[in-house]
Design an enzyme around this catalytic site. Sequence first.
Site, PDB file in Angstrom:
ATOM      1  N   SER A 129       0.830  -1.207   0.000  1.00 19.39           N
ATOM      2  CA  SER A 129       0.000   0.000   0.000  1.00 19.39           C
ATOM      3  C   SER A 129       0.861   1.252   0.000  1.00 19.39           C
ATOM      4  CB  SER A 129      -0.866  -0.015   1.267  1.00 19.39           C
ATOM      5  OG  SER A 129      -1.475   1.235   1.452  1.00 19.39           O
ATOM      6  N   TYR A 153      -1.831  -0.753  11.057  1.00 21.25           N
ATOM      7  CA  TYR A 153      -2.141  -1.363   9.758  1.00 21.25           C
ATOM      8  C   TYR A 153      -0.997  -1.089   8.784  1.00 21.25           C
ATOM      9  CZ  TYR A 153      -3.625  -1.232   4.893  1.00 21.25           C
ATOM     10  OH  TYR A 153      -3.650  -1.383   3.523  1.00 21.25           O
ATOM     11  N   LYS A 157       2.539  -3.630   6.513  1.00 23.84           N
ATOM     12  CA  LYS A 157       2.903  -3.747   5.085  1.00 23.84           C
ATOM     13  C   LYS A 157       4.418  -3.798   4.877  1.00 23.84           C
ATOM     14  CE  LYS A 157      -1.229  -4.034   3.339  1.00 23.84           C
ATOM     15  NZ  LYS A 157      -1.659  -5.294   2.717  1.00 23.84           N
TER      16      LYS A 157
HETATM   17  P1  NAD Z   1     -11.264  -6.360   1.466  1.00 23.69           P
HETATM   18  O1  NAD Z   1     -11.470  -6.385   2.923  1.00 23.69           O
HETATM   19  O2  NAD Z   1     -12.421  -6.067   0.588  1.00 23.69           O
HETATM   20  O3  NAD Z   1     -10.602  -7.738   0.976  1.00 23.69           O
HETATM   21  C1  NAD Z   1      -9.704  -8.468   1.761  1.00 23.69           C
HETATM   22  C2  NAD Z   1     -10.176  -9.903   1.784  1.00 23.69           C
HETATM   23  O4  NAD Z   1      -9.265 -10.692   2.558  1.00 23.69           O
HETATM   24  C3  NAD Z   1     -11.553 -10.060   2.415  1.00 23.69           C
HETATM   25  O5  NAD Z   1     -12.389 -10.779   1.532  1.00 23.69           O
HETATM   26  C4  NAD Z   1     -11.289 -10.832   3.711  1.00 23.69           C
HETATM   27  O6  NAD Z   1     -12.375 -11.659   4.054  1.00 23.69           O
HETATM   28  C5  NAD Z   1     -10.029 -11.592   3.343  1.00 23.69           C
HETATM   29  N1  NAD Z   1      -9.182 -11.970   4.491  1.00 23.69           N
HETATM   30  C6  NAD Z   1      -8.667 -11.167   5.452  1.00 23.69           C
HETATM   31  N2  NAD Z   1      -7.916 -11.863   6.294  1.00 23.69           N
HETATM   32  C7  NAD Z   1      -7.933 -13.153   5.861  1.00 23.69           C
HETATM   33  C8  NAD Z   1      -7.344 -14.353   6.320  1.00 23.69           C
HETATM   34  N3  NAD Z   1      -6.589 -14.385   7.431  1.00 23.69           N
HETATM   35  N4  NAD Z   1      -7.572 -15.488   5.638  1.00 23.69           N
HETATM   36  C9  NAD Z   1      -8.348 -15.493   4.527  1.00 23.69           C
HETATM   37  N5  NAD Z   1      -8.926 -14.381   4.048  1.00 23.69           N
HETATM   38  C10 NAD Z   1      -8.732 -13.230   4.714  1.00 23.69           C
HETATM   39  O7  NAD Z   1     -10.070  -5.327   1.188  1.00 23.69           O
HETATM   40  P2  NAD Z   1      -9.522  -4.753  -0.173  1.00 23.69           P
HETATM   41  O8  NAD Z   1      -9.863  -3.311  -0.242  1.00 23.69           O
HETATM   42  O9  NAD Z   1      -9.879  -5.632  -1.294  1.00 23.69           O
HETATM   43  O10 NAD Z   1      -7.969  -4.827   0.110  1.00 23.69           O
HETATM   44  C11 NAD Z   1      -7.207  -5.940  -0.277  1.00 23.69           C
HETATM   45  C12 NAD Z   1      -5.740  -5.750   0.056  1.00 23.69           C
HETATM   46  O11 NAD Z   1      -5.274  -4.536  -0.519  1.00 23.69           O
HETATM   47  C13 NAD Z   1      -5.420  -5.651   1.549  1.00 23.69           C
HETATM   48  O12 NAD Z   1      -4.229  -6.365   1.777  1.00 23.69           O
HETATM   49  C14 NAD Z   1      -5.232  -4.174   1.771  1.00 23.69           C
HETATM   50  O13 NAD Z   1      -4.357  -3.925   2.831  1.00 23.69           O
HETATM   51  C15 NAD Z   1      -4.626  -3.742   0.442  1.00 23.69           C
HETATM   52  N6  NAD Z   1      -4.875  -2.325   0.143  1.00 23.69           N
HETATM   53  C16 NAD Z   1      -6.169  -1.872   0.066  1.00 23.69           C
HETATM   54  C17 NAD Z   1      -6.420  -0.520  -0.190  1.00 23.69           C
HETATM   55  C18 NAD Z   1      -7.834  -0.003  -0.254  1.00 23.69           C
HETATM   56  O14 NAD Z   1      -8.035   1.187  -0.157  1.00 23.69           O
HETATM   57  N7  NAD Z   1      -8.837  -0.810  -0.460  1.00 23.69           N
HETATM   58  C19 NAD Z   1      -5.348   0.359  -0.380  1.00 23.69           C
HETATM   59  C20 NAD Z   1      -4.042  -0.138  -0.318  1.00 23.69           C
HETATM   60  C21 NAD Z   1      -3.820  -1.493  -0.055  1.00 23.69           C
HETATM   61  C1  UD1 Z   2      -6.787   5.963   4.045  1.00 33.37           C
HETATM   62  C2  UD1 Z   2      -5.826   5.396   5.062  1.00 33.37           C
HETATM   63  C3  UD1 Z   2      -4.700   4.670   4.337  1.00 33.37           C
HETATM   64  C4  UD1 Z   2      -5.269   3.606   3.422  1.00 33.37           C
HETATM   65  C5  UD1 Z   2      -6.261   4.251   2.449  1.00 33.37           C
HETATM   66  C6  UD1 Z   2      -6.933   3.197   1.617  1.00 33.37           C
HETATM   67  C7  UD1 Z   2      -5.952   6.945   6.973  1.00 33.37           C
HETATM   68  C8  UD1 Z   2      -5.228   7.999   7.750  1.00 33.37           C
HETATM   69  N1  UD1 Z   2      -5.312   6.459   5.893  1.00 33.37           N
HETATM   70  O1  UD1 Z   2      -6.084   6.877   3.255  1.00 33.37           O
HETATM   71  O2  UD1 Z   2      -3.808   4.056   5.254  1.00 33.37           O
HETATM   72  O3  UD1 Z   2      -4.240   2.966   2.677  1.00 33.37           O
HETATM   73  O4  UD1 Z   2      -7.276   4.936   3.210  1.00 33.37           O
HETATM   74  O5  UD1 Z   2      -7.560   3.760   0.521  1.00 33.37           O
HETATM   75  O6  UD1 Z   2      -7.051   6.538   7.286  1.00 33.37           O
HETATM   76  N2  UD1 Z   2     -12.144  12.349   3.640  1.00 33.37           N
HETATM   77  C9  UD1 Z   2     -13.104  13.268   3.993  1.00 33.37           C
HETATM   78  N3  UD1 Z   2     -14.270  12.818   4.536  1.00 33.37           N
HETATM   79  C10 UD1 Z   2     -14.528  11.474   4.724  1.00 33.37           C
HETATM   80  C11 UD1 Z   2     -13.530  10.547   4.362  1.00 33.37           C
HETATM   81  C12 UD1 Z   2     -12.348  11.019   3.820  1.00 33.37           C
HETATM   82  O7  UD1 Z   2     -12.899  14.475   3.841  1.00 33.37           O
HETATM   83  O8  UD1 Z   2     -15.596  11.126   5.244  1.00 33.37           O
HETATM   84  C13 UD1 Z   2     -10.891  12.836   3.048  1.00 33.37           C
HETATM   85  C14 UD1 Z   2      -9.674  12.449   3.856  1.00 33.37           C
HETATM   86  O9  UD1 Z   2      -9.362  13.435   4.791  1.00 33.37           O
HETATM   87  C15 UD1 Z   2      -8.618  12.327   2.753  1.00 33.37           C
HETATM   88  C16 UD1 Z   2      -9.407  11.926   1.508  1.00 33.37           C
HETATM   89  O10 UD1 Z   2     -10.763  12.228   1.790  1.00 33.37           O
HETATM   90  O11 UD1 Z   2      -8.080  13.580   2.521  1.00 33.37           O
HETATM   91  C17 UD1 Z   2      -9.279  10.457   1.195  1.00 33.37           C
HETATM   92  O12 UD1 Z   2      -9.558   9.735   2.372  1.00 33.37           O
HETATM   93  P1  UD1 Z   2      -9.580   8.137   2.422  1.00 33.37           P
HETATM   94  O13 UD1 Z   2     -10.483   7.635   1.377  1.00 33.37           O
HETATM   95  O14 UD1 Z   2      -9.840   7.748   3.822  1.00 33.37           O
HETATM   96  O15 UD1 Z   2      -8.088   7.726   1.982  1.00 33.37           O
HETATM   97  P2  UD1 Z   2      -6.667   8.142   2.592  1.00 33.37           P
HETATM   98  O16 UD1 Z   2      -6.769   9.198   3.608  1.00 33.37           O
HETATM   99  O17 UD1 Z   2      -5.771   8.413   1.455  1.00 33.37           O
END
Ligand code: NAD
Ligand code: UD1
Length: 346
Positions: A129, A153, A157
């Site tokens: 991430s 969290y 990573k």
């Molecule tokens: P999500 O929660 O929708 O998907 C994660 C999946 O992993 C879920 O279906 C959950 O049930 C499964 N899971 C969790 N722990 C498990 C375990 N121990 N065994 C088996 N399954 C398990 O989340 P997402 O948004 O799809 O994110 C996926 C990955 O991407 C994560 O590793 C997250 O940290 C990373 N990531 C997400 C974002 C974001 O904004 N969505 C941003 C950066 C990185």
């Molecule tokens: C957040 C997480 C980051 C994670 C990412 C996943 C924090 C501090 N960081 O990042 O670790 O990887 O999500 O996508 O939580 N905002 C509003 N109102 C809201 C929600 C968000 O103004 O109700 C603003 C936030 O202040 C930010 C932007 O929208 O400036 C995006 O927010 P968000 O979607 O939570 O993502 P990140 O802050 O980038």
Amino acid sequence: MPENILVTGGAGFIGSHTVLELLLAGYHVVVVDNLNNSSGASIRRVKELAGEHGDNLHFHELDLRDKPALQKLFTGTKIDSVIHIAGLKSVGESMEKPLMYYNNNIIGAITLLEVMDAHGCKSLIVSSSATVYGWPKEVPCREDFPVDAINPYGRTKPVVEEMCRDVQRADQEWKIILLRYFNPVGAHQSGYIGEHPRGTPNNLMPYMQQVAVGKRPALTVFGDDYSTGDGTCVRDYVHVVDLARGHVAALRKLSDPDIGCEVYNLGSGKGTSVLEMVAAFEKASGKKIPLVMAGRRAGDGEIVYASTEKAERELNWKAEYSVEDMCRDQWNWAMNNPDGYESPDP
Ligand code: NAD
Ligand code: UD1
């Protein structure tokens, strides 16, 4: 013979879109997920969307930390590569329950790597991430910037990244790609799969979506006094379908015998402010989003966006969809599934 790809977390938001792109690209896919933050409905819908490729998807409900169950799966099925997406991802929850996050995200990864190693499967893609950069001193963020994660969290990573580097250093048969996602949003164009956050969403897009469908009265804007064009924070939003295709590109790159352990940013390379995102969503949905201007959210940084040069050059991957596309597809998903996967099939 088509390659067999194991996708952990394949029922979740990013996983489901990735599984669909893999199936459409001709791979056979095995999904492992404990459904802790997802629903089996996503798997069923992915199968349907994949049409004739749908039969090439097999699902196992299991926790990655259940080593005997994982070993059994690897013994019964030949896996060529693994895409490890499973993990817990809520920043706030990780501050309240840090051990739960370390346990799930780190023990999960260790167990997976041990079982892969024991079965001679040494080809791996891992979800990391942009959170590893913390709040960078300059933008765009390049892969060689220092790592400075700022919450539990986020800290899981770089631990997993370093573990992968160590494993590959010790045994060069391993080929590993670490993907640092920026802010994935949007949904598949069909409106059939998308994000289904449990409880109150923390992230901007799912929250705004719930305001637009009338589930919440207003969007709170966290801070309008940043040194950005309009005073609100700037982020790199990337369409989840682009992100999913980034995994297919990374999988192709794994056939490079010299890959070793490499890291790539997956983002759009563009910065968009909160207010710009609100305007784009209002346009896509035709709905007015009521705003409440509030103070800064603790732990938020001002401007983060990706350098995408390395992914473009080495993976031959570039995000194609615009912020307008992301908002259109997010809205389409919301309209078709007001209660996410608890809604009847559209
Ligand atoms: P999500 O929660 O929708 O998907 C994660 C999946 O992993 C879920 O279906 C959950 O049930 C499964 N899971 C969790 N722990 C498990 C375990 N121990 N065994 C088996 N399954 C398990 O989340 P997402 O948004 O799809 O994110 C996926 C990955 O991407 C994560 O590793 C997250 O940290 C990373 N990531 C997400 C974002 C974001 O904004 N969505 C941003 C950066 C990185
Ligand atoms: C957040 C997480 C980051 C994670 C990412 C996943 C924090 C501090 N960081 O990042 O670790 O990887 O999500 O996508 O939580 N905002 C509003 N109102 C809201 C929600 C968000 O103004 O109700 C603003 C936030 O202040 C930010 C932007 O929208 O400036 C995006 O927010 P968000 O979607 O939570 O993502 P990140 O802050 O980038």
